[in-house]
Every structure is written in C-alpha cells, then in structure tokens.
Design a protein around this motif. Structure first.
Motif, PDB file in Angstrom:
ATOM      1  N   UNK A   5       0.847  -1.152  -0.098  1.00 36.50           N
ATOM      2  CA  UNK A   5       0.249   0.131   0.065  1.00 36.50           C
ATOM      3  C   UNK A   5       0.872   1.048  -0.112  1.00 36.50           C
ATOM      4  N   UNK A   6       1.982   1.237   0.810  1.00 40.31           N
ATOM      5  CA  UNK A   6       2.698   2.439   0.726  1.00 40.31           C
ATOM      6  C   UNK A   6       3.515   2.677  -0.621  1.00 40.31           C
ATOM      7  N   UNK A   7       3.733   1.647  -1.248  1.00 45.06           N
ATOM      8  CA  UNK A   7       4.427   1.681  -2.682  1.00 45.06           C
ATOM      9  C   UNK A   7       3.410   2.241  -3.710  1.00 45.06           C
ATOM     10  N   UNK A   8       2.119   1.704  -3.684  1.00 48.15           N
ATOM     11  CA  UNK A   8       1.086   2.042  -4.570  1.00 48.15           C
ATOM     12  C   UNK A   8       1.036   3.550  -4.340  1.00 48.15           C
ATOM     13  N   UNK A   9       0.695   3.973  -2.846  1.00 47.21           N
ATOM     14  CA  UNK A   9       0.453   5.397  -2.558  1.00 47.21           C
ATOM     15  C   UNK A   9       1.506   6.153  -3.156  1.00 47.21           C
ATOM     16  N   UNK A  10       2.627   5.910  -2.853  1.00 47.41           N
ATOM     17  CA  UNK A  10       3.678   6.752  -3.494  1.00 47.41           C
ATOM     18  C   UNK A  10       3.867   6.660  -4.931  1.00 47.41           C
ATOM     19  N   UNK A  11       3.294   5.575  -5.974  1.00 48.69           N
ATOM     20  CA  UNK A  11       3.401   5.683  -7.112  1.00 48.69           C
ATOM     21  C   UNK A  11       2.143   6.327  -7.847  1.00 48.69           C
ATOM     22  N   UNK A  17       6.363   9.982  -9.560  1.00 48.08           N
ATOM     23  CA  UNK A  17       6.648   8.840 -10.645  1.00 48.08           C
ATOM     24  C   UNK A  17       7.789   9.430 -11.443  1.00 48.08           C
ATOM     25  N   UNK A  18       7.561  10.727 -11.849  1.00 50.49           N
ATOM     26  CA  UNK A  18       8.605  11.572 -12.792  1.00 50.49           C
ATOM     27  C   UNK A  18       9.914  11.639 -11.681  1.00 50.49           C
TER      28      UNK A  18
END
Length: 115
Positions: A5-11, A17-18
C-alpha cells in the motif's frame, strides 16, 4: 499501512513517478530532482519523504552531498503482485476466446444448413 500500500500510494502521484524516472538514470541531489518542477524545495522534500517511507528511494551521505538513489525492491514486489492478476486475466481471456470461437463455429454451421 502495509508495504504494498505504501508503494502504490507513492506511485499514485505523477510528480513522484517523474522523480523515480529521473533516479532510474542515476543518483541525484534534491536540487537536481527539484529542477524540472515548479514547486518549492520543501514541496519536493515532502514527495521525497513519501518515496523514502515507501522504500522506493534511499539517501546517502558524502560530506555535505546527500544523493538520492532508486531502490527497486518495492517495485519488484508490485510486479509480483500484478503477475498473479495478469495470470488470472490471461486465463479468463483465453476461455473467452475459446467460447467466442465456439460460437462463431456454430453460427457458421447454422448458415451452412440454411443454404
């Protein structure tokens, strides 16, 4: 939150993403990462903190220089999670293709009988 969830939130954010895309080219300082964006350094730092919390980046320390670098393990975890769903949908689409082919074949036989 859990790591995925942390990863998906960050992405989820295009600025983050840039930043990751830039770091894929190599290490960079906060100033270098901030250059393409029309935002303050504190704004960029907030994005970096989210990326760091998700373990997508790490920061080194060489004297006064604190380069950021991309960490790929969380991205590999997302890829593994998506692979399971990719297999599920590939199987479903294969079954749908078989079903459509069967329907088309039976429609072709009906047309032959009518002729």
């Amino acid at each position: 939150m859990d790591p995925l969830s942390d990863t998906l939130f960050a992405l989820a954010d295009p600025t983050r993403r840039a930043i990751l895309a830039r770091l894929a080219e190599g290490e960079a300082t906060v100033n270098e990462l901030a250059a393409p964006f029309e935002m303050s350094l504190p704004g960029v730092s907030k994005h970096l903190k989210i990326l760091e919390r998700a373990k997508l980046i790490s920061r080194g320390r060489t004297a006064q220089w604190r380069p950021c670098r991309l960490e790929t393990a969380p991205l590999q975890d997302v890829d593994g999670w998506l692979t399971d769903y990719r297999k599920l949908w590939d199987n479903r689409l294969d079954r749908l293709d078989t079903y459509v082919t069967t329907l088309q074949a039976s429609d072709g036989k009906k047309d032959e009988i009518k002729s």
